[in-house]
Motif scaffolding. Structure first.
Motif, PDB file in Angstrom:
ATOM      1  N   SER A  93     -48.344  73.217  81.964  1.00 15.27           N
ATOM      2  CA  SER A  93     -48.236  72.118  81.714  1.00 15.27           C
ATOM      3  C   SER A  93     -48.152  71.569  80.287  1.00 15.27           C
ATOM      4  CB  SER A  93     -49.253  71.187  82.484  1.00 15.27           C
ATOM      5  OG  SER A  93     -50.699  71.636  82.005  1.00 15.27           O
ATOM      6  N   TYR A  94     -49.018  72.082  79.300  1.00 15.55           N
ATOM      7  CA  TYR A  94     -48.963  71.855  78.036  1.00 15.55           C
ATOM      8  C   TYR A  94     -47.580  72.158  77.327  1.00 15.55           C
ATOM      9  CZ  TYR A  94     -49.968  71.487  73.063  1.00 15.55           C
ATOM     10  OH  TYR A  94     -49.970  71.314  71.857  1.00 15.55           O
ATOM     11  N   ASN A  95     -46.935  73.062  77.647  1.00 15.14           N
ATOM     12  CA  ASN A  95     -45.598  73.392  77.133  1.00 15.14           C
ATOM     13  C   ASN A  95     -44.626  72.623  77.758  1.00 15.14           C
ATOM     14  OD1 ASN A  95     -46.477  75.052  75.206  1.00 15.14           O
ATOM     15  ND2 ASN A  95     -46.485  76.912  76.512  1.00 15.14           N
ATOM     16  N   ASP A  96     -44.769  72.274  79.149  1.00 19.94           N
ATOM     17  CA  ASP A  96     -43.733  71.617  79.940  1.00 19.94           C
ATOM     18  C   ASP A  96     -43.638  70.239  79.563  1.00 19.94           C
ATOM     19  OD1 ASP A  96     -43.229  74.056  81.217  1.00 19.94           O
ATOM     20  OD2 ASP A  96     -44.108  73.478  83.083  1.00 19.94           O
ATOM     21  N   HIS A  97     -44.550  69.814  79.122  1.00 18.62           N
ATOM     22  CA  HIS A  97     -44.864  68.320  78.896  1.00 18.62           C
ATOM     23  C   HIS A  97     -45.218  67.800  77.395  1.00 18.62           C
ATOM     24  CE1 HIS A  97     -43.941  67.547  83.248  1.00 18.62           C
ATOM     25  NE2 HIS A  97     -45.126  68.522  83.454  1.00 18.62           N
ATOM     26  N   PRO A  98     -44.256  67.919  76.505  1.00 17.06           N
ATOM     27  CA  PRO A  98     -44.965  67.928  75.223  1.00 17.06           C
ATOM     28  C   PRO A  98     -44.756  66.425  74.479  1.00 17.06           C
ATOM     29  CG  PRO A  98     -42.782  68.931  74.989  1.00 17.06           C
ATOM     30  CD  PRO A  98     -43.151  68.928  76.530  1.00 17.06           C
ATOM     31  N   ASN A  99     -43.786  65.537  75.162  1.00 21.34           N
ATOM     32  CA  ASN A  99     -43.372  64.338  74.584  1.00 21.34           C
ATOM     33  C   ASN A  99     -43.551  63.202  75.877  1.00 21.34           C
ATOM     34  OD1 ASN A  99     -42.758  65.316  71.934  1.00 21.34           O
ATOM     35  ND2 ASN A  99     -41.133  66.533  73.194  1.00 21.34           N
ATOM     36  N   GLU A 100     -44.426  63.444  76.942  1.00 22.78           N
ATOM     37  CA  GLU A 100     -44.609  62.422  77.810  1.00 22.78           C
ATOM     38  C   GLU A 100     -45.408  61.144  77.101  1.00 22.78           C
ATOM     39  OE1 GLU A 100     -43.319  62.672  80.468  1.00 22.78           O
ATOM     40  OE2 GLU A 100     -42.901  64.617  80.910  1.00 22.78           O
ATOM     41  N   PRO A 101     -45.062  59.791  77.818  1.00 24.77           N
ATOM     42  CA  PRO A 101     -45.688  58.704  77.258  1.00 24.77           C
ATOM     43  C   PRO A 101     -47.036  58.563  77.560  1.00 24.77           C
ATOM     44  CG  PRO A 101     -44.445  58.306  79.580  1.00 24.77           C
ATOM     45  CD  PRO A 101     -44.070  59.759  79.127  1.00 24.77           C
ATOM     46  N   ILE A 102     -47.918  58.041  76.696  1.00 21.58           N
ATOM     47  CA  ILE A 102     -49.347  57.876  76.834  1.00 21.58           C
ATOM     48  C   ILE A 102     -50.086  59.022  76.240  1.00 21.58           C
ATOM     49  CG2 ILE A 102     -51.410  57.503  78.058  1.00 21.58           C
ATOM     50  CD1 ILE A 102     -49.606  55.960  80.395  1.00 21.58           C
ATOM     51  N   LEU A 103     -49.582  60.350  76.466  1.00 18.16           N
ATOM     52  CA  LEU A 103     -50.211  61.534  75.896  1.00 18.16           C
ATOM     53  C   LEU A 103     -49.276  62.694  75.675  1.00 18.16           C
ATOM     54  CD1 LEU A 103     -53.155  62.435  75.081  1.00 18.16           C
ATOM     55  CD2 LEU A 103     -53.012  63.780  77.440  1.00 18.16           C
ATOM     56  N   SER A 104     -48.913  62.778  74.375  1.00 18.05           N
ATOM     57  CA  SER A 104     -47.995  63.791  73.911  1.00 18.05           C
ATOM     58  C   SER A 104     -48.793  64.800  73.014  1.00 18.05           C
ATOM     59  CB  SER A 104     -46.770  63.153  73.118  1.00 18.05           C
ATOM     60  OG  SER A 104     -47.576  62.507  71.915  1.00 18.05           O
ATOM     61  N   HIS A 105     -48.038  65.838  72.713  1.00 23.76           N
ATOM     62  CA  HIS A 105     -48.579  66.640  71.696  1.00 23.76           C
ATOM     63  C   HIS A 105     -49.094  66.153  70.719  1.00 23.76           C
ATOM     64  CE1 HIS A 105     -46.911  70.614  73.460  1.00 23.76           C
ATOM     65  NE2 HIS A 105     -47.275  69.738  74.247  1.00 23.76           N
ATOM     66  N   LYS A 106     -48.463  64.977  69.941  1.00 21.77           N
ATOM     67  CA  LYS A 106     -48.997  64.402  68.697  1.00 21.77           C
ATOM     68  C   LYS A 106     -50.213  63.666  68.865  1.00 21.77           C
ATOM     69  CE  LYS A 106     -44.377  64.141  66.590  1.00 21.77           C
ATOM     70  NZ  LYS A 106     -43.277  63.069  66.160  1.00 21.77           N
ATOM     71  N   ASP A 107     -50.310  63.143  70.058  1.00 17.02           N
ATOM     72  CA  ASP A 107     -51.713  62.106  70.447  1.00 17.02           C
ATOM     73  C   ASP A 107     -52.648  63.148  70.719  1.00 17.02           C
ATOM     74  OD1 ASP A 107     -49.820  59.694  70.747  1.00 17.02           O
ATOM     75  OD2 ASP A 107     -49.493  60.308  72.837  1.00 17.02           O
ATOM     76  N   LEU A 108     -52.390  64.204  71.300  1.00 20.30           N
ATOM     77  CA  LEU A 108     -53.475  65.169  71.320  1.00 20.30           C
ATOM     78  C   LEU A 108     -53.969  65.765  70.034  1.00 20.30           C
ATOM     79  CD1 LEU A 108     -52.420  67.206  74.370  1.00 20.30           C
ATOM     80  CD2 LEU A 108     -54.518  66.051  74.206  1.00 20.30           C
ATOM     81  N   ASP A 109     -53.015  66.095  69.098  1.00 12.80           N
ATOM     82  CA  ASP A 109     -53.561  66.376  67.736  1.00 12.80           C
ATOM     83  C   ASP A 109     -54.129  65.347  67.036  1.00 12.80           C
ATOM     84  OD1 ASP A 109     -52.217  68.698  68.165  1.00 12.80           O
ATOM     85  OD2 ASP A 109     -50.309  68.064  67.013  1.00 12.80           O
ATOM     86  N   TYR A 110     -53.863  64.149  67.185  1.00  8.72           N
ATOM     87  CA  TYR A 110     -54.321  62.902  66.527  1.00  8.72           C
ATOM     88  C   TYR A 110     -55.807  62.791  66.963  1.00  8.72           C
ATOM     89  CZ  TYR A 110     -55.289  57.954  65.029  1.00  8.72           C
ATOM     90  OH  TYR A 110     -55.694  56.997  64.327  1.00  8.72           O
ATOM     91  N   PHE A 111     -56.044  62.850  68.180  1.00  6.81           N
ATOM     92  CA  PHE A 111     -57.460  62.712  68.869  1.00  6.81           C
ATOM     93  C   PHE A 111     -58.173  64.022  68.094  1.00  6.81           C
ATOM     94  CE2 PHE A 111     -55.475  60.658  72.842  1.00  6.81           C
ATOM     95  CZ  PHE A 111     -55.680  59.425  72.302  1.00  6.81           C
ATOM     96  N   GLU A 112     -57.644  65.350  68.305  1.00  9.54           N
ATOM     97  CA  GLU A 112     -58.457  66.210  67.710  1.00  9.54           C
ATOM     98  C   GLU A 112     -58.747  66.151  66.270  1.00  9.54           C
ATOM     99  OE1 GLU A 112     -56.344  69.772  68.780  1.00  9.54           O
ATOM    100  OE2 GLU A 112     -56.506  69.114  70.907  1.00  9.54           O
ATOM    101  N   SER A 113     -57.842  65.471  65.374  1.00  6.97           N
ATOM    102  CA  SER A 113     -57.985  65.411  64.016  1.00  6.97           C
ATOM    103  C   SER A 113     -59.187  64.515  63.628  1.00  6.97           C
ATOM    104  CB  SER A 113     -56.765  64.988  63.286  1.00  6.97           C
ATOM    105  OG  SER A 113     -56.548  63.618  63.704  1.00  6.97           O
ATOM    106  N   HIS A 114     -59.347  63.669  64.609  1.00  8.82           N
ATOM    107  CA  HIS A 114     -60.493  62.761  64.413  1.00  8.82           C
ATOM    108  C   HIS A 114     -61.888  63.261  65.001  1.00  8.82           C
ATOM    109  CE1 HIS A 114     -57.151  60.263  63.251  1.00  8.82           C
ATOM    110  NE2 HIS A 114     -58.341  59.325  62.780  1.00  8.82           N
ATOM    111  N   TYR A 115     -62.061  63.886  66.216  1.00 14.44           N
ATOM    112  CA  TYR A 115     -63.202  64.295  66.796  1.00 14.44           C
ATOM    113  C   TYR A 115     -63.556  65.433  66.151  1.00 14.44           C
ATOM    114  CZ  TYR A 115     -66.052  65.330  70.941  1.00 14.44           C
ATOM    115  OH  TYR A 115     -67.353  65.621  71.778  1.00 14.44           O
ATOM    116  N   LYS A 116     -62.781  66.549  65.568  1.00 12.61           N
ATOM    117  CA  LYS A 116     -63.127  67.318  65.007  1.00 12.61           C
ATOM    118  C   LYS A 116     -63.728  68.562  65.692  1.00 12.61           C
ATOM    119  CE  LYS A 116     -62.980  65.194  60.479  1.00 12.61           C
ATOM    120  NZ  LYS A 116     -61.617  65.653  60.136  1.00 12.61           N
TER     121      LYS A 116
END
Length: 287
Positions: free
Chosen positions: A171-194
């Protein structure tokens, strides 16, 4: 969007102490009729979503009235601390501390965990939930958690998936740019939560002591969610490998968070009733 109808529901803010000498806000919801009668109800502890960086405790309010009226449930929604001010593992630790405190002080919020002790959450809150239920089993929490509710859960980082599961984690590779939660969104959350990407406190699917003593678990899974397959893998492990009762609702064609952010959809309206039914199912599983 209309605000939830909380008529007949007593809402109260409390403070729960944490291990670092601070405290976190929580909101309790119980029926006014139960207060008048003095009757204690099952306990439902809820953790909101928001990528560990945002989200209010009020996020639980869509279901609290029906849960209180149908099953007498007392809902306690936890306002755990979020990044960037509070990085990993603060959210997980706050969740553990809150559930431990509520187990020991349930009567103070009008609850009796012997009637049912459910812990649940959405997305990042479901991640906290899974950490809490595993920690509770390891620590021998008393009274024990009797049910787990995982709504679109984050259970494992894509780089931490073991070899034996990789063929089932697409699912991670199949849905990289879906609305609400994309790979960029996940990266953003991780960059803050560390988070520590190898830690079980971020990847509860990798819990060192395993999953065999987990409580019955109710899953809600979105079909277009990059996190989807972590939930399917975990459900299989619980049910097929350990014989733990599970219940699953799948929202096909819906992105991560779609039923929350798009309440006008038919599937979103249906999800409200499914949640009530799923929580009732968890109560019915209590031994």
């Amino acid at each position: 969007m209309p605000l939830p109808d909380l008529s007949g529901i007593h809402k109260e803010e409390i403070q729960i102490p944490t291990r670092d000498g601070s405290s976190i806000r929580a909101l309790t919801y119980r029926s006014e009729s139960s207060i008048k009668s003095g009757e204690l109800g099952p306990l439902f502890v809820y953790f909101h979503g928001g990528g560990w960086i945002f989200g209010p405790a009020e996020a639980a309010e869509g279901n609290v009235k029906a849960l209180a009226e149908k099953s007498g449930i007392v809902t306690v929604s936890i306002d755990y601390r979020v990044a960037p001010e509070f990085v990993f593992p603060t959210a997980a630790n706050d969740g553990i501390d809150a559930v431990k405190w509520l187990a020991a002080n349930a009567a103070s919020v009008g609850a009796d965990p012997s009637k049912g002790f459910i812990v649940g959450g959405e997305s990042a809150g479901a991640n906290v939930t899974a950490v809490v239920t595993h920690e509770a089993v390891d620590a021998g929490l008393s009274p024990p958690i009797t049910g787990s509710y995982l709504r679109i859960p984050y259970l494992i980082h894509q780089t931490a998936v073991p070899d034996e599961w990789k063929a089932h984690y697409n699912s991670y590779n199949d849905h990289p740019n879906e609305p609400i939660l994309s790979h960029k969104d996940l990266d953003y959350f991780e960059s803050h939560y560390k988070p520590d990407l190898k830690s079980p406190y971020f990847n509860p699917l990798l819990w060192p002591s395993g999953h065999k003593a987990q409580p019955p678990t109710y899953f809600q899974i979105s079909g277009l969610d990059p996190l989807r397959d972590g939930a399917f893998i975990y459900e299989h492990i619980l049910r097929a490998e350990h014989g733990i009762p599970t219940k699953v609702d799948v929202w096909e064609g819906i992105p991560h968070g779609g039923t929350s952010f798009l309440p006008m959809l038919t599937v979103s309206k249906k999800a409200v009733g499914q949640t009530e039914d799923g929580i009732a199912w968890l109560l019915s599983q209590k031994k």
